[in-house]
Design a protein around this motif. Structure first.
Motif, PDB file in Angstrom:
ATOM      1  N   CYS A   1      -0.233 -24.104  -8.692  1.00 26.72           N
ATOM      2  CA  CYS A   1      -0.041 -22.694  -8.485  1.00 26.72           C
ATOM      3  C   CYS A   1      -1.312 -21.866  -9.120  1.00 26.72           C
ATOM      4  CB  CYS A   1       0.824 -22.294  -9.349  1.00 26.72           C
ATOM      5  SG  CYS A   1       1.282 -20.409  -9.201  1.00 26.72           S
ATOM      6  N   LEU A   2      -1.958 -21.156  -8.041  1.00 29.83           N
ATOM      7  CA  LEU A   2      -3.009 -20.352  -8.198  1.00 29.83           C
ATOM      8  C   LEU A   2      -3.084 -18.973  -8.681  1.00 29.83           C
ATOM      9  CD1 LEU A   2      -5.506 -21.503  -5.363  1.00 29.83           C
ATOM     10  CD2 LEU A   2      -5.853 -22.059  -7.368  1.00 29.83           C
ATOM     11  N   GLY A   3      -1.827 -18.472  -8.887  1.00 28.68           N
ATOM     12  CA  GLY A   3      -1.448 -16.933  -9.214  1.00 28.68           C
ATOM     13  C   GLY A   3      -1.970 -16.830 -10.566  1.00 28.68           C
ATOM     14  N   GLY A   4      -3.155 -15.693 -10.690  1.00 27.58           N
ATOM     15  CA  GLY A   4      -3.781 -15.214 -11.708  1.00 27.58           C
ATOM     16  C   GLY A   4      -4.807 -15.946 -12.194  1.00 27.58           C
ATOM     17  N   THR A   5      -5.438 -17.171 -11.421  1.00 24.84           N
ATOM     18  CA  THR A   5      -6.267 -18.101 -11.789  1.00 24.84           C
ATOM     19  C   THR A   5      -7.607 -17.947 -11.004  1.00 24.84           C
ATOM     20  OG1 THR A   5      -5.364 -20.099 -11.063  1.00 24.84           O
ATOM     21  CG2 THR A   5      -5.117 -19.620 -13.215  1.00 24.84           C
ATOM     22  N   GLY A   6      -6.937 -18.296  -9.442  1.00 26.40           N
ATOM     23  CA  GLY A   6      -8.084 -17.977  -8.514  1.00 26.40           C
ATOM     24  C   GLY A   6      -7.462 -17.404  -7.442  1.00 26.40           C
ATOM     25  N   PHE A   7      -6.312 -16.669  -7.403  1.00 28.97           N
ATOM     26  CA  PHE A   7      -5.510 -16.143  -6.133  1.00 28.97           C
ATOM     27  C   PHE A   7      -4.899 -15.072  -6.660  1.00 28.97           C
ATOM     28  CE2 PHE A   7      -1.928 -15.701  -3.541  1.00 28.97           C
ATOM     29  CZ  PHE A   7      -2.506 -15.564  -2.381  1.00 28.97           C
ATOM     30  N   CYS A   8      -4.924 -13.984  -5.837  1.00 32.10           N
ATOM     31  CA  CYS A   8      -3.866 -12.867  -5.903  1.00 32.10           C
ATOM     32  C   CYS A   8      -3.423 -12.410  -4.621  1.00 32.10           C
ATOM     33  CB  CYS A   8      -4.354 -11.850  -6.871  1.00 32.10           C
ATOM     34  SG  CYS A   8      -5.682 -10.962  -6.375  1.00 32.10           S
ATOM     35  N   PHE A   9      -2.349 -11.457  -4.613  1.00 32.63           N
ATOM     36  CA  PHE A   9      -1.839 -10.910  -3.153  1.00 32.63           C
ATOM     37  C   PHE A   9      -2.048  -9.535  -3.498  1.00 32.63           C
ATOM     38  CE2 PHE A   9       1.682  -8.793  -1.251  1.00 32.63           C
ATOM     39  CZ  PHE A   9       1.444  -9.227   0.297  1.00 32.63           C
ATOM     40  N   VAL A  10      -2.403  -8.741  -2.719  1.00 32.43           N
ATOM     41  CA  VAL A  10      -2.481  -7.306  -2.555  1.00 32.43           C
ATOM     42  C   VAL A  10      -1.519  -6.804  -1.323  1.00 32.43           C
ATOM     43  CG1 VAL A  10      -3.883  -5.118  -2.724  1.00 32.43           C
ATOM     44  CG2 VAL A  10      -4.645  -7.298  -3.684  1.00 32.43           C
ATOM     45  N   SER A  11      -0.657  -5.901  -1.717  1.00 32.63           N
ATOM     46  CA  SER A  11       0.001  -5.251  -0.750  1.00 32.63           C
ATOM     47  C   SER A  11      -0.531  -4.128   0.101  1.00 32.63           C
ATOM     48  CB  SER A  11       1.336  -4.649  -1.273  1.00 32.63           C
ATOM     49  OG  SER A  11       1.226  -3.430  -1.934  1.00 32.63           O
ATOM     50  N   SER A  12       0.286  -3.831   1.052  1.00 36.48           N
ATOM     51  CA  SER A  12      -0.355  -2.754   2.019  1.00 36.48           C
ATOM     52  C   SER A  12      -0.532  -1.443   1.285  1.00 36.48           C
ATOM     53  CB  SER A  12       0.381  -2.721   3.256  1.00 36.48           C
ATOM     54  OG  SER A  12       1.789  -2.306   3.160  1.00 36.48           O
ATOM     55  N   THR A  13       0.465  -1.314   0.302  1.00 34.76           N
ATOM     56  CA  THR A  13       0.457   0.034  -0.497  1.00 34.76           C
ATOM     57  C   THR A  13      -0.468  -0.075  -1.652  1.00 34.76           C
ATOM     58  OG1 THR A  13       2.396  -0.651  -1.489  1.00 34.76           O
ATOM     59  CG2 THR A  13       2.688   0.842   0.422  1.00 34.76           C
ATOM     60  N   GLY A  14      -1.073  -1.243  -1.925  1.00 35.34           N
ATOM     61  CA  GLY A  14      -2.182  -1.297  -3.225  1.00 35.34           C
ATOM     62  C   GLY A  14      -1.261  -2.289  -4.340  1.00 35.34           C
ATOM     63  N   GLY A  15      -0.360  -2.436  -4.393  1.00 34.25           N
ATOM     64  CA  GLY A  15       0.142  -3.347  -5.261  1.00 34.25           C
ATOM     65  C   GLY A  15      -0.488  -4.762  -5.560  1.00 34.25           C
ATOM     66  N   VAL A  16      -0.785  -5.054  -6.700  1.00 38.02           N
ATOM     67  CA  VAL A  16      -1.586  -6.390  -6.917  1.00 38.02           C
ATOM     68  C   VAL A  16      -0.374  -7.334  -7.624  1.00 38.02           C
ATOM     69  CG1 VAL A  16      -3.247  -7.476  -8.025  1.00 38.02           C
ATOM     70  CG2 VAL A  16      -3.604  -4.952  -7.338  1.00 38.02           C
ATOM     71  N   TYR A  17      -0.278  -8.568  -7.032  1.00 39.19           N
ATOM     72  CA  TYR A  17       0.710  -9.554  -7.268  1.00 39.19           C
ATOM     73  C   TYR A  17       0.094 -10.863  -7.481  1.00 39.19           C
ATOM     74  CZ  TYR A  17       3.945  -5.932  -5.766  1.00 39.19           C
ATOM     75  OH  TYR A  17       4.687  -4.805  -5.425  1.00 39.19           O
ATOM     76  N   THR A  18       0.634 -11.663  -8.250  1.00 38.56           N
ATOM     77  CA  THR A  18       0.305 -13.216  -8.347  1.00 38.56           C
ATOM     78  C   THR A  18       0.152 -13.809  -6.950  1.00 38.56           C
ATOM     79  OG1 THR A  18       2.375 -13.984  -9.205  1.00 38.56           O
ATOM     80  CG2 THR A  18       0.833 -13.203 -10.660  1.00 38.56           C
ATOM     81  N   CYS A  19       1.085 -13.592  -6.185  1.00 42.91           N
ATOM     82  CA  CYS A  19       1.227 -14.120  -4.720  1.00 42.91           C
ATOM     83  C   CYS A  19       2.185 -13.183  -4.077  1.00 42.91           C
ATOM     84  CB  CYS A  19       1.566 -15.488  -4.984  1.00 42.91           C
ATOM     85  SG  CYS A  19       3.367 -15.732  -4.939  1.00 42.91           S
TER      86      CYS A  19
ATOM     87  N   GLY B   1       0.061  -4.493 -11.367  1.00 45.81           N
ATOM     88  CA  GLY B   1      -0.613  -3.174 -11.389  1.00 45.81           C
ATOM     89  C   GLY B   1      -1.068  -2.615  -9.938  1.00 45.81           C
ATOM     90  N   SER B   2      -1.425  -1.352  -9.931  1.00 40.88           N
ATOM     91  CA  SER B   2      -1.787  -0.881  -8.584  1.00 40.88           C
ATOM     92  C   SER B   2      -3.281  -0.261  -8.645  1.00 40.88           C
ATOM     93  CB  SER B   2      -0.776   0.730  -8.222  1.00 40.88           C
ATOM     94  OG  SER B   2      -1.175   0.914  -7.242  1.00 40.88           O
ATOM     95  N   ILE B   3      -3.819  -0.545  -7.429  1.00 46.11           N
ATOM     96  CA  ILE B   3      -5.036  -0.303  -7.226  1.00 46.11           C
ATOM     97  C   ILE B   3      -5.337   1.317  -7.157  1.00 46.11           C
ATOM     98  CG2 ILE B   3      -6.111  -2.535  -6.437  1.00 46.11           C
ATOM     99  CD1 ILE B   3      -6.328  -1.444  -3.724  1.00 46.11           C
ATOM    100  N   LYS B   4      -4.239   1.912  -6.924  1.00 45.41           N
ATOM    101  CA  LYS B   4      -4.356   3.381  -6.863  1.00 45.41           C
ATOM    102  C   LYS B   4      -4.293   4.050  -8.247  1.00 45.41           C
ATOM    103  CE  LYS B   4      -1.886   3.772  -2.423  1.00 45.41           C
ATOM    104  NZ  LYS B   4      -0.425   4.247  -1.735  1.00 45.41           N
ATOM    105  N   GLU B   5      -3.966   3.259  -9.188  1.00 47.09           N
ATOM    106  CA  GLU B   5      -3.859   3.599 -10.457  1.00 47.09           C
ATOM    107  C   GLU B   5      -5.103   3.029 -11.294  1.00 47.09           C
ATOM    108  OE1 GLU B   5      -0.119   2.681 -11.679  1.00 47.09           O
ATOM    109  OE2 GLU B   5       1.046   4.196 -10.111  1.00 47.09           O
ATOM    110  N   LYS B   6      -5.363   1.829 -11.151  1.00 44.35           N
ATOM    111  CA  LYS B   6      -6.398   1.192 -11.948  1.00 44.35           C
ATOM    112  C   LYS B   6      -7.568   0.427 -10.848  1.00 44.35           C
ATOM    113  CE  LYS B   6      -3.175   0.213 -15.637  1.00 44.35           C
ATOM    114  NZ  LYS B   6      -2.580  -1.100 -16.508  1.00 44.35           N
ATOM    115  N   SER B   7      -8.477  -0.017 -11.843  1.00 41.44           N
ATOM    116  CA  SER B   7      -9.499  -0.655 -10.651  1.00 41.44           C
ATOM    117  C   SER B   7      -8.891  -1.916 -10.802  1.00 41.44           C
ATOM    118  CB  SER B   7     -11.060  -0.875 -11.394  1.00 41.44           C
ATOM    119  OG  SER B   7     -10.828  -1.787 -12.639  1.00 41.44           O
ATOM    120  N   PHE B   8      -9.456  -2.622  -9.663  1.00 43.15           N
ATOM    121  CA  PHE B   8      -9.055  -3.948  -9.399  1.00 43.15           C
ATOM    122  C   PHE B   8      -9.440  -4.952 -10.272  1.00 43.15           C
ATOM    123  CE2 PHE B   8      -9.747  -8.325  -7.515  1.00 43.15           C
ATOM    124  CZ  PHE B   8      -8.394  -8.753  -7.031  1.00 43.15           C
TER     125      PHE B   8
END
Length: 353
Positions: A259-277, A285-292
């Motif tokens: 599982c790479l979530g948080g170590t080498g990989f992440c998923f970003v949704s079409s609306t800017g949400g950042v997820y482990t996968c 978090g959201s890139i609309k509110e904080k820096s990536f």
């Protein structure tokens, strides 16, 4: 110090021209309110490039339904990112492939989920999608652009995986990536088609055996215990075999563990949400509110998952937890706790090694 991600999957849009039964995001033809604009997309790329140079996967939905996909791919390429595209293949034609090449796309993955038109089309929810995908692959191949085949494994197509492997090899794909179904999004509706734990072991051992002679790259995704199986199997191989196998793990495979979530990989949704996968709906978090970079380095869920000693149940006791960690999305789907033990692993920990 937190290392920057090596791989980012970006849901460039949640829209899609198909309605696949296993879709992680339950994509539709309608535009989702709040999707990142072209300018916001550029800003996101700037945020990535400010502290890293990962592989950026433009995914979806179907990324080709957005007209600015070429512009953003070109922009990210100019920023020093390796940009690749994940598509269902049905919209590809010679002009589109040419534009993708000009925009800097370095590899295209095409999803093939059945060895026949009948089985693939039932997955994809549209008759003729297999034929169009094969035609798209042929155009990519003629263009000289590198491509791979992605396949999601469920009970309905598990018997066809050897044929899909042969197809990927024969057609000249650079790689075959298999994805083990995680029942989220529309895929929740076919949860009963998730293969049982003993079948996971069988197919992953088969995959390991195929890698010995495969002329293309093989990678198992959403199957973290493959890395436990690798270690177990390597114990019975001699040193030269192990060395040869490690040398074959190049490109995407060289950067990975379970599982790479948080170590080498992440998923970003079409609306800017950042997820482990894309399968674990706990937003970091959201890139609309904080820096990536801030989200990547400081979010609770990422930091929780960076330490395998935080894992619970048998995953927390397992001697393979540092290379496997179990599927956090399956744990979350089963228990509501992303640190709980992987529910689809039959291995019983034998103590520290």
């Amino acid at each position: 110090m937190v290392q920057p991600p090596k791989l980012i999957a970006w849901e460039f849009t949640a829209r899609c021209n198909l309605s696949c039964v296993h879709c992680r995001g339950a994509s539709t033809a309608s535009e989702v309110p709040g999707e990142l604009t072209t300018e916001q997309s550029r800003e996101f790329v700037d945020g990535i490039a400010a502290f890293g140079s990962p592989i950026l996967i433009l995914s979806g939905g179907e990324p080709l339904v957005r007209d600015d996909v070429y512009e953003i791919a070109s922009y990210a390429t100019d920023k020093g990112l390796r940009v690749v595209l994940a598509t269902n293949g049905t919209l590809l034609d010679e002009q589109i492939v040419s534009r993708l090449i000009d925009s800097g796309i370095q590899r295209i993955s095409v999803s093939i989920d059945g060895a026949t038109a009948d089985s693939h089309d039932k997955f994809r929810g549209q008759e003729g999608s297999f034929k169009k995908a094969i035609e798209g692959i042929d155009i990519i191949k003629r263009s000289g652009l590198e491509f791979q085949i992605n396949t999601t494994i469920t009970k309905r197509n598990i018997s066809e995986i050897p044929f899909i492997f042969d197809f990927a090899t024969d057609i000249g794909a650079a790689a075959l990536h298999i994805f083990l179904l995680v029942p989220t999004g529309r895929g929740k509706e076919i949860e009963n088609e998730e293969i049982p734990a003993d079948e996971y072991e069988r197919i992953l051992n088969w995959f390991y055996d195929k890698e010995k002679t495969s002329t293309i790259q093989l990678k198992a995704t959403c199957a973290p215990h493959y890395f436990r199986i690798m270690k177990q199997r390597q114990k019975s191989e001699d040193l030269d075999q192990v060395k040869s196998r490690k040398e074959k793990h190049h490109g995407y495979a060289a950067m990975t563990r379970g599982c790479l979530g948080g170590t080498g990989f992440c998923f970003v949704s079409s609306t800017g949400g950042v997820y482990t996968c894309g399968y674990l709906p706990e937003m970091a978090g959201s890139i609309k509110e904080k820096s990536f970079q801030d989200i990547w380095e400081n979010s609770k869920i990422f930091n929780d998952l960076r330490d395998p000693d935080n894992l619970k149940g048998k995953c927390g006791r397992c001697e393979y937890r540092y290379i496997c960690s179990g599927c956090r999305a399956r744990a979350y789907a089963a228990t509501g706790d992303y640190l709980a033990e992987e529910p689809y692993c039959i291995y019983v920990p034998g103590g520290k090694e």
